[in-house]
Structures are given as structure tokens and as C-alpha cells.
Design a protein around this motif. Structure first.
Motif, PDB file in Angstrom:
ATOM      1  N   PRO A  79       0.806  -1.229   0.000  1.00 43.20           N
ATOM      2  CA  PRO A  79       0.000   0.000   0.000  1.00 43.20           C
ATOM      3  C   PRO A  79       0.839   1.279   0.000  1.00 43.20           C
ATOM      4  O   PRO A  79       0.378   2.324  -0.463  1.00 43.20           O
ATOM      5  CB  PRO A  79      -0.833  -0.120   1.275  1.00 43.20           C
ATOM      6  CG  PRO A  79      -0.969  -1.593   1.472  1.00 43.20           C
ATOM      7  CD  PRO A  79       0.365  -2.156   1.045  1.00 43.20           C
ATOM      8  N   PHE A  80       2.082   1.198   0.462  1.00 40.88           N
ATOM      9  CA  PHE A  80       2.919   2.388   0.486  1.00 40.88           C
ATOM     10  C   PHE A  80       3.412   2.789  -0.897  1.00 40.88           C
ATOM     11  O   PHE A  80       3.976   3.862  -1.077  1.00 40.88           O
ATOM     12  CB  PHE A  80       4.063   2.222   1.488  1.00 40.88           C
ATOM     13  CG  PHE A  80       3.584   2.427   2.881  1.00 40.88           C
ATOM     14  CD1 PHE A  80       3.547   3.684   3.446  1.00 40.88           C
ATOM     15  CD2 PHE A  80       3.096   1.354   3.612  1.00 40.88           C
ATOM     16  CE1 PHE A  80       3.048   3.875   4.721  1.00 40.88           C
ATOM     17  CE2 PHE A  80       2.603   1.539   4.892  1.00 40.88           C
ATOM     18  CZ  PHE A  80       2.575   2.802   5.445  1.00 40.88           C
ATOM     19  N   VAL A  81       3.156   1.954  -1.880  1.00 37.54           N
ATOM     20  CA  VAL A  81       3.419   2.343  -3.261  1.00 37.54           C
ATOM     21  C   VAL A  81       2.530   3.541  -3.616  1.00 37.54           C
ATOM     22  O   VAL A  81       2.863   4.332  -4.502  1.00 37.54           O
ATOM     23  CB  VAL A  81       3.198   1.146  -4.216  1.00 37.54           C
ATOM     24  CG1 VAL A  81       3.262   1.562  -5.663  1.00 37.54           C
ATOM     25  CG2 VAL A  81       4.222   0.060  -3.930  1.00 37.54           C
ATOM     26  N   LEU A 106      -7.261  17.313  -2.695  1.00 36.88           N
ATOM     27  CA  LEU A 106      -8.081  16.546  -1.758  1.00 36.88           C
ATOM     28  C   LEU A 106      -7.772  15.057  -1.868  1.00 36.88           C
ATOM     29  O   LEU A 106      -7.584  14.369  -0.867  1.00 36.88           O
ATOM     30  CB  LEU A 106      -9.570  16.802  -2.001  1.00 36.88           C
ATOM     31  CG  LEU A 106     -10.542  15.980  -1.153  1.00 36.88           C
ATOM     32  CD1 LEU A 106     -10.372  16.312   0.323  1.00 36.88           C
ATOM     33  CD2 LEU A 106     -11.972  16.226  -1.601  1.00 36.88           C
ATOM     34  N   GLY A 107      -7.709  14.552  -3.088  1.00 35.27           N
ATOM     35  CA  GLY A 107      -7.394  13.140  -3.294  1.00 35.27           C
ATOM     36  C   GLY A 107      -6.030  12.778  -2.745  1.00 35.27           C
ATOM     37  O   GLY A 107      -5.853  11.735  -2.102  1.00 35.27           O
ATOM     38  N   LEU A 108      -5.047  13.642  -2.977  1.00 39.26           N
ATOM     39  CA  LEU A 108      -3.702  13.384  -2.454  1.00 39.26           C
ATOM     40  C   LEU A 108      -3.696  13.399  -0.930  1.00 39.26           C
ATOM     41  O   LEU A 108      -3.022  12.586  -0.285  1.00 39.26           O
ATOM     42  CB  LEU A 108      -2.713  14.411  -3.015  1.00 39.26           C
ATOM     43  CG  LEU A 108      -2.494  14.352  -4.526  1.00 39.26           C
ATOM     44  CD1 LEU A 108      -1.637  15.528  -4.986  1.00 39.26           C
ATOM     45  CD2 LEU A 108      -1.878  13.029  -4.939  1.00 39.26           C
ATOM     46  N   GLY A 109      -4.470  14.316  -0.350  1.00 47.33           N
ATOM     47  CA  GLY A 109      -4.580  14.360   1.113  1.00 47.33           C
ATOM     48  C   GLY A 109      -5.193  13.086   1.671  1.00 47.33           C
ATOM     49  O   GLY A 109      -4.738  12.567   2.701  1.00 47.33           O
ATOM     50  N   LEU A 110      -6.200  12.554   0.991  1.00 46.44           N
ATOM     51  CA  LEU A 110      -6.816  11.302   1.440  1.00 46.44           C
ATOM     52  C   LEU A 110      -5.826  10.134   1.357  1.00 46.44           C
ATOM     53  O   LEU A 110      -5.816   9.266   2.236  1.00 46.44           O
ATOM     54  CB  LEU A 110      -8.067  11.006   0.617  1.00 46.44           C
ATOM     55  CG  LEU A 110      -9.242  11.953   0.840  1.00 46.44           C
ATOM     56  CD1 LEU A 110     -10.353  11.692  -0.174  1.00 46.44           C
ATOM     57  CD2 LEU A 110      -9.762  11.821   2.266  1.00 46.44           C
ATOM     58  N   ILE A 112      -2.589  10.373   1.705  1.00 42.89           N
ATOM     59  CA  ILE A 112      -1.649  10.563   2.819  1.00 42.89           C
ATOM     60  C   ILE A 112      -2.280  10.114   4.127  1.00 42.89           C
ATOM     61  O   ILE A 112      -1.631   9.428   4.933  1.00 42.89           O
ATOM     62  CB  ILE A 112      -1.187  12.038   2.888  1.00 42.89           C
ATOM     63  CG1 ILE A 112      -0.312  12.355   1.669  1.00 42.89           C
ATOM     64  CG2 ILE A 112      -0.437  12.319   4.187  1.00 42.89           C
ATOM     65  CD1 ILE A 112      -0.032  13.822   1.462  1.00 42.89           C
ATOM     66  N   ILE A 113      -3.534  10.470   4.350  1.00 41.18           N
ATOM     67  CA  ILE A 113      -4.218  10.048   5.583  1.00 41.18           C
ATOM     68  C   ILE A 113      -4.295   8.515   5.627  1.00 41.18           C
ATOM     69  O   ILE A 113      -4.029   7.914   6.675  1.00 41.18           O
ATOM     70  CB  ILE A 113      -5.627  10.689   5.671  1.00 41.18           C
ATOM     71  CG1 ILE A 113      -5.490  12.183   5.933  1.00 41.18           C
ATOM     72  CG2 ILE A 113      -6.468  10.016   6.759  1.00 41.18           C
ATOM     73  CD1 ILE A 113      -6.787  12.964   5.774  1.00 41.18           C
ATOM     74  N   GLY A 114      -4.638   7.884   4.523  1.00 37.45           N
ATOM     75  CA  GLY A 114      -4.696   6.432   4.492  1.00 37.45           C
ATOM     76  C   GLY A 114      -3.348   5.791   4.798  1.00 37.45           C
ATOM     77  O   GLY A 114      -3.274   4.788   5.518  1.00 37.45           O
TER      78      GLY A 114
END
Length: 122
Positions: A79-81, A106-110, A112-114
């Protein structure tokens, strides 16, 4: 996830993101002459110095990835890919002048949160 294993994943993903950026620059500088046939265009792209650099970066990144997989469960490491999505988007925005759109941020922020949630649970 240990810091050493995280460093291996981070280096691998960073090299892959740099490879993608090199690919973009490499294919952007190749001939798009309408009279050139498919094979001439293809060979021009494949043998572009930046595309070759991108392939080399991918190769070195793969070696780091293999070392990371020796230390981590695949279900944690892979998942870190997704960090590459963030890195490639940042590279496109900062170095290639691609547009910064609120929905993209927003998508990039999500993502990062994941990744932070995955890191805490791993």
C-alpha cells in the motif's frame, strides 16, 4: 514498520516517482512529426535519454523494493506504493507546471491520511 524498512520503501517509491517524471520529460521531447511512422516514433521515445534515465531509476528502485520486502509483509509494504501518486503529482505540479486543482489536492490528502493509518496499524 521499522525506520530502516520504511527508508527502503521510501527510496524505492521515490526512485519510481522520479522515473515517471523522467518518462514524461523524455517523451515530451521526442518528434511528433505526422509523417513519421509508428516505429520511428516508438524508437525515438524508447531511446530518449530521459526515458532511459527513467528506466534506470525504476531498476534501482526495484532493488531497494526487494530489500524492503525481505523485512516487511507484502500486505503492509505494497500500500505504500501509493506514496508514488503523491510524489508524481507533486513533481508534475512543481517541476512540470501542471495545474493544481482542489480535487486533486483533496485526493492526495486522502492518500496521505490512508498511509498514516496504515503506518500506525502496521
Amino acid at each position: 514498520m521499522t525506520w530502516g524498512a520504511f527508508a527502503l520503501v521510501f527510496i524505492s517509491v521515490s526512485l519510481s516517482a522520479l522515473g515517471q517524471t523522467a518518462f514524461k520529460v523524455g517523451v515530451g521531447g521526442t518528434s511528433t512529426a505526422p509523417d513519421a511512422n509508428f516505429w520511428v516514433k516508438t524508437l525515438g521515445m524508447v531511446f530518449s535519454p530521459m526515458v532511459l534515465l527513467g528506466l534506470a531509476l525504476y531498476g534501482v528502485g526495484t532493488v531497494f523494493w526487494l530489500f524492503a520486502l525481505r523485512q516487511l509483509d507484502l500486505s503492509l509494504a505494497y500500500p505504500f506504493v501509493a506514496m508514488s501518486f503523491v510524489m508524481v503529482a507533486g513533481s508534475g505540479m512543481f517541476f512540470l507546471g501542471e495545474p493544481v486543482q482542489p480535487t486533486r489536492l483533496l485526493g492526495l490528502g486522502l492518500i496521505i491520511i490512508g498511509l498514516l493509518v496504515m503506518a500506525r496499524g502496521g
